[in-house]
Design a protein around this motif. Structure first.
Motif: not given
Length: 466
Positions: A7-11, A33-35, A113-117, A119-124
């Motif tokens: 999950x990208x985002x913790x709202x 991405x925030x603390x 910050x999460x970004x797509x590498x 469709x199944x890999x996310x770079x942090x």
């Protein structure tokens, strides 16, 4: 490391999706991405704004209403710094609670910050510049929204501000100009009006809360005007300029005449926009619509079959509780269940005082859809509970199908209607008729009796206490 769901985002949408997925046996990671966890709602939205609304409401009552209750106090005063500190502590407790829930549900939390590498890999990408890549079978985008502005406005975040800055001002404004008569503008305008600021709301539409039922907009404007908030509706803002500690807003009224407003702060509250910056959607080909929102189907699935999106980043009302429900829906769908969400039954709430709440269709929407309907309305002033508390403003309105009596919409202005609206939502979820609601015994004296009476007014036109 490989996960069932990233999950990208913790709202509210993201962390609830993570919890529900974990409950259903999935291995989950959340990237924030925030603390602190919790997103806009917890950190700079719902929670801190309600904290300030409650503090300012207590002060307003002390100044304006204690005497009529026979309560005498020395001239009330407030410490704005303490109010802000209290708000910060509430936020800290709430974000800490979310962190506890992540640990309790064995969810791995990654800060960065999460970004797509692909469709199944996310770079942090972390704050120190380092990065790592994690793998997920399915990925949920829950990156939320950011405040919108107008193209000609420069937000200096000191005098020309968004809701984020309005929650942590160093002082109470002398004259707060609010561009936008929607939820955010009215709530924050109320906070500072109660604390002594002059407040002027400038709205482009011919009424405040433009998407709500016309009777609600009219009643709310009348009540807030009585509290001292000034309104300039049908005014299109053309420029916002800062001159030292002064902000000058120019707008054209409905006659085309230029009107000038001057204040020491200007809150730009013209809505919010989906936030997808840095996600790298183009890398994987995730489609967005003309408004920058991620395009999804009825299962909240994007055009890439293992990527989903929820909350403010997709179409629909930008509400924390809508995001939460979507988070649950996606988690359950990925676990093989068959959840559903009825967008017509997501309540809308404004935490002014009196509060405003609505669920279902407005009268204008029913007219546009050419649905024959009947309306029942009951004034809060006629309730014993309202007279006891002194909260006399407002009403409850029930709209029902003229032929079947099924409840189609409920609209409220009054004390505690933010909580009361759920009675209507539950009734409508089970497709209750106005008669059903009218025949349920309601406690006396309660604010909820207004719902019963309005339902009876819609059903047979004969409320008992009016």
């Amino acid at each position: 490391m490989k996960y069932d769901i990233i999950v990208i985002g913790s709202g509210p949408g993201g962390y609830i999706a993570g919890i529900r997925a974990s409950q259903l046996g999935k291995k989950v990671a959340i990237i924030e991405k925030y603390s602190t966890l919790g997103g806009t709602c917890t950190n700079v939205g719902c929670i801190p704004s309600k904290a300030l609304l409650d503090s300012s409401h207590h002060y307003y009552d002390a100044v304006n209403h204690f005497e009529e209750h026979g309560i005498s106090v020395e001239k009330p005063s407030f410490d704005f710094g303490k109010m802000v500190d209290r708000k910060a502590k509430i936020v800290e407790t709430t974000t800490g609670g979310i962190k506890y829930l992540m640990d309790k549900n064995n969810i791995d939390v990654f800060e960065g910050l999460g970004s797509f590498e692909d469709k199944t890999h996310v770079k942090i990408t972390k704050n120190d510049g380092s990065s790592e890549i994690i793998e997920g079978t399915n990925i949920i985008i829950a990156t939320g929204s950011k405040p919108s502005t107008l193209p000609f406005i420069t937000l200096d975040k000191e005098r020309v501000i968004t809701s984020t800055e309005a929650l942590k001002l160093p002082e109470v404004p002398k004259h707060l100009l609010v561009i936008g008569g929607g939820v955010i503008g009215l709530e924050l305008g109320s906070v500072y009006k109660r604390l002594g600021a002059d407040v002027t709301v400038i709205e482009y539409a011919p009424k405040i809360t433009p998407t709500m039922d016309a009777d609600v907009s009219k009643e709310l404007q009348k009540v807030l005007k009585k509290q001292g908030i000034k309104f300039a509706v049908s005014h299109g803002v053309t420029s916002v300029e800062r001159n030292g500690e002064e902000v000058i807003v120019k707008a054209n009224n409905k006659k085309g005449e230029e009107v000038t407003f001057t204040g020491d702060y200007c809150l730009v509250a013209v809505g919010r926009k989906a936030y997808t910056a840095g996600l790298g959607l183009e890398k994987v080909g995730v489609e967005v619509n003309e408004r920058g929102q991620v395009s999804v189907n009825d299962h909240l699935q994007t055009n890439i079959n293992n990527i989903y999106a929820i909350g403010d980043v997709v179409k629909g009302a930008m509400l924390a509780h809508k995001a939460e429900e979507e988070g649950v829906v996606v988690a359950e769908y990925l676990a093989g269940e068959k959840p559903h969400i009825d967008y017509n039954l997501i309540p809308g709430i404004i935490y002014t005082w009196p509060e405003v709440a609505a669920v279902g269709k407005t009268e204008d929407e029913l007219k546009e859809a050419k649905i024959d309907y009947k309306s029942g309305k009951f004034s809060m002033r006629a309730l014993g509970r309202s007279r006891a508390s002194g909260d006399l403003d407002g009403f409850v309105k029930v709209l029902a199908d003229k032929n079947t009596d099924e409840i189609l919409g409920v609209h409220m202005v009054g004390a505690r209607v933010a909580d009361l609206i759920m009675e209507a939502a539950v009734a409508m979820e089970y497709r209750a008729s106005a008669e059903d609601l009218a025949r349920i015994c309601h406690g006396h004296p309660t604010y909820s009796e207004a719902v019963k009476e309005a339902a009876k007014a819609a059903w047979d036109g004969k409320p008992l206490n009016a």
